[in-house]
Write a protein that holds these residues in place. Structure first.
Motif, PDB file in Angstrom:
ATOM      1  N   GLY A  92       0.847  -1.183   0.000  1.00 47.04           N
ATOM      2  CA  GLY A  92       0.000   0.000   0.000  1.00 47.04           C
ATOM      3  C   GLY A  92       0.883   1.233   0.000  1.00 47.04           C
ATOM      4  N   SER A  93       0.495   2.261  -0.707  1.00 44.14           N
ATOM      5  CA  SER A  93       1.289   3.481  -0.780  1.00 44.14           C
ATOM      6  C   SER A  93       0.987   4.367   0.438  1.00 44.14           C
ATOM      7  N   ARG A  94       2.054   4.816   1.124  1.00 44.85           N
ATOM      8  CA  ARG A  94       1.918   5.673   2.310  1.00 44.85           C
ATOM      9  C   ARG A  94       3.017   6.748   2.285  1.00 44.85           C
ATOM     10  N   MET A  95       3.143   7.471   3.386  1.00 47.25           N
ATOM     11  CA  MET A  95       4.168   8.511   3.496  1.00 47.25           C
ATOM     12  C   MET A  95       5.171   8.167   4.597  1.00 47.25           C
ATOM     13  N   LEU A  96       6.446   8.449   4.333  1.00 47.50           N
ATOM     14  CA  LEU A  96       7.462   8.412   5.376  1.00 47.50           C
ATOM     15  C   LEU A  96       7.853   9.845   5.697  1.00 47.50           C
ATOM     16  N   MET A 145       5.717   6.478  -0.996  1.00 47.81           N
ATOM     17  CA  MET A 145       6.151   5.248  -1.664  1.00 47.81           C
ATOM     18  C   MET A 145       5.387   4.086  -1.047  1.00 47.81           C
ATOM     19  N   ASP A 146       5.570   2.906  -1.607  1.00 49.59           N
ATOM     20  CA  ASP A 146       4.914   1.708  -1.088  1.00 49.59           C
ATOM     21  C   ASP A 146       5.426   1.421   0.322  1.00 49.59           C
ATOM     22  N   ASP A 147       4.494   1.105   1.217  1.00 57.02           N
ATOM     23  CA  ASP A 147       4.824   1.016   2.643  1.00 57.02           C
ATOM     24  C   ASP A 147       5.946   0.044   2.975  1.00 57.02           C
ATOM     25  N   THR A 163      -2.924   4.005  -1.875  1.00 56.82           N
ATOM     26  CA  THR A 163      -3.216   3.098  -2.986  1.00 56.82           C
ATOM     27  C   THR A 163      -2.932   1.653  -2.567  1.00 56.82           C
ATOM     28  N   ILE A 164      -3.410   0.689  -3.383  1.00 56.26           N
ATOM     29  CA  ILE A 164      -3.073  -0.725  -3.240  1.00 56.26           C
ATOM     30  C   ILE A 164      -2.186  -1.103  -4.418  1.00 56.26           C
ATOM     31  N   GLU A 165      -1.048  -1.767  -4.135  1.00 54.49           N
ATOM     32  CA  GLU A 165      -0.050  -2.063  -5.161  1.00 54.49           C
ATOM     33  C   GLU A 165       0.282  -3.553  -5.218  1.00 54.49           C
ATOM     34  N   LYS A 197      -4.392 -11.909 -12.908  1.00 51.95           N
ATOM     35  CA  LYS A 197      -5.445 -10.892 -13.043  1.00 51.95           C
ATOM     36  C   LYS A 197      -5.503 -10.073 -11.758  1.00 51.95           C
ATOM     37  N   VAL A 198      -5.403  -8.749 -11.891  1.00 53.36           N
ATOM     38  CA  VAL A 198      -5.462  -7.868 -10.724  1.00 53.36           C
ATOM     39  C   VAL A 198      -6.495  -6.780 -10.968  1.00 53.36           C
ATOM     40  N   ALA A 199      -6.967  -6.203  -9.871  1.00 54.61           N
ATOM     41  CA  ALA A 199      -7.935  -5.101  -9.973  1.00 54.61           C
ATOM     42  C   ALA A 199      -7.180  -3.805 -10.169  1.00 54.61           C
ATOM     43  N   ASP A 200      -7.485  -3.084 -11.247  1.00 49.88           N
ATOM     44  CA  ASP A 200      -6.806  -1.813 -11.518  1.00 49.88           C
ATOM     45  C   ASP A 200      -7.549  -0.653 -10.851  1.00 49.88           C
TER      46      ASP A 200
END
Length: 322
Positions: free
Chosen positions: A154-158, A224-226, A250-252, A319-322
């Motif tokens: 998941g995208s987060r902040m540092l 960036m991604d957590d 976001t989900i990555e 297959k992934v959810a966009d």
């Protein structure tokens, strides 16, 4: 005098009398034996004619793996060598190729890439697999293919712990850095699209450079991604000085990237990774890289497997959810 067909069958370990009644059968068996012997003796290169990537690997005896330098714990350099969870999964593919192509001496050539150059490395044929922390999304699938996800981030902040920044609204008027060529950078630009937040967006060459900008107060937050943020924080001089915020942006779904033009090679890679999941090899690698001390400093990230990844492993699919 022994009939040539009988002589041939005896050479294959079959003792059959050459009576006239049996001759048509012998001819049929001889024809079948011819095809069987040809299939067994067929060289590995010929078996891969339908796949440009497999054909080149069979001809050269080399698998080219693109890796990253600072995507801990997926793909990074320590002691001058590539290491990581994604790298280990790609080495499982190398093992599968040694058997499929009858190439026990198959070599692995590592190709360093950055977030900005990784897609081109696959599209231009400089690497056969990209083994890092690359998100499978619709935009990228227009150029490359992906195998099944091996991680869901998941995208987060540092931010610096004392900065007071904990959510998106706190970024107003701040400097935010992200890495060039990443989905996280696109998210930051989208957030700042209207200009109302007055965020100054800065691109870094790689994750290490982006983290250094926060460390040196050249940026207030690194988006960036957590899992990558946790890795960078854990390996910093003073991990307590940095906080990864809880707000999920976001989900990555991460997956190994490969050529879009080679369905046969993709089938082999997919089959190898599905087998690794069902044999629990992937789960063991997860514990090795996310729940055990890892190089370069022997830090344990201590990140349990998320329910999203556990569910994905029950029914592996590209297959992934966009």
């Amino acid at each position: 005098m022994i009939h040539p067909v009988c002589r041939r069958l005896r050479g294959a370990g079959l003792a059959i009398s050459p009576s006239p009644v049996r001759l048509p059968l012998l001819l049929l068996l001889s024809t079948s034996l011819t095809f069987w012997l040809a299939a067994v003796a067929r060289p590995a290169a010929a078996q891969s004619d339908g796949s440009p990537v497999l054909h080149r690997i069979a001809q050269t005896g080399v698998l080219r793996i693109a890796h990253r330098e600072s995507s801990v714990p997926f793909s990074f350099v320590a002691d001058g060598k590539p290491h990581g969870y994604a790298v280990d999964l790609c080495l499982r593919v190398a093992d599968a190729l040694r058997g499929a192509l009858a190439l026990p001496a198959l070599k692995v050539e590592f190709v360093p890439v950055t977030p900005a150059s990784r897609i081109a490395a696959i599209v231009d044929g400089k690497a056969d697999l990209e083994c890092g922390s690359t998100t499978n999304n619709r935009e990228r699938r227009e150029q490359v293919a992906f195998t099944i996800p091996h991680y869901i981030a998941g995208s987060r902040m540092l931010v610096k712990t004392g900065s007071g920044i904990r959510k998106l609204g706190d970024l107003r008027g701040k400097t935010v850095v992200s890495t060039a060529g990443t989905t996280s950078l696109a998210v930051v630009r989208q957030i700042n699209g209207s200009g109302a937040m007055q965020i100054r967006v800065v691109e870094a060459r790689d994750h290490a450079e982006a983290f250094a900008m926060v460390e040196q107060d050249k940026a207030d937050a690194f988006v960036m991604d957590d899992v990558l943020l946790y890795g960078l924080r854990a390996n910093s001089r003073n991990p307590a000085s940095y906080t990864v915020t809880s707000e999920l942006l976001t989900i990555e779904p991460y997956a190994i990237m490969l050529s879009k033009q080679d369905a046969e090679f993709k089938r082999l890679v997919d089959k190898t990774l599905v087998s690794a999941i069902y044999s629990l090899d992937t789960q063991k690698l997860y514990k090795k890289w996310f729940q055990s001390p890892i190089p370069p400093h022997g830090v344990n990230l201590d990140i349990p497997m998320s329910y999203l990844l556990r569910d994905a492993f029950k029914f592996p699919s590209d297959k992934v959810a966009d």
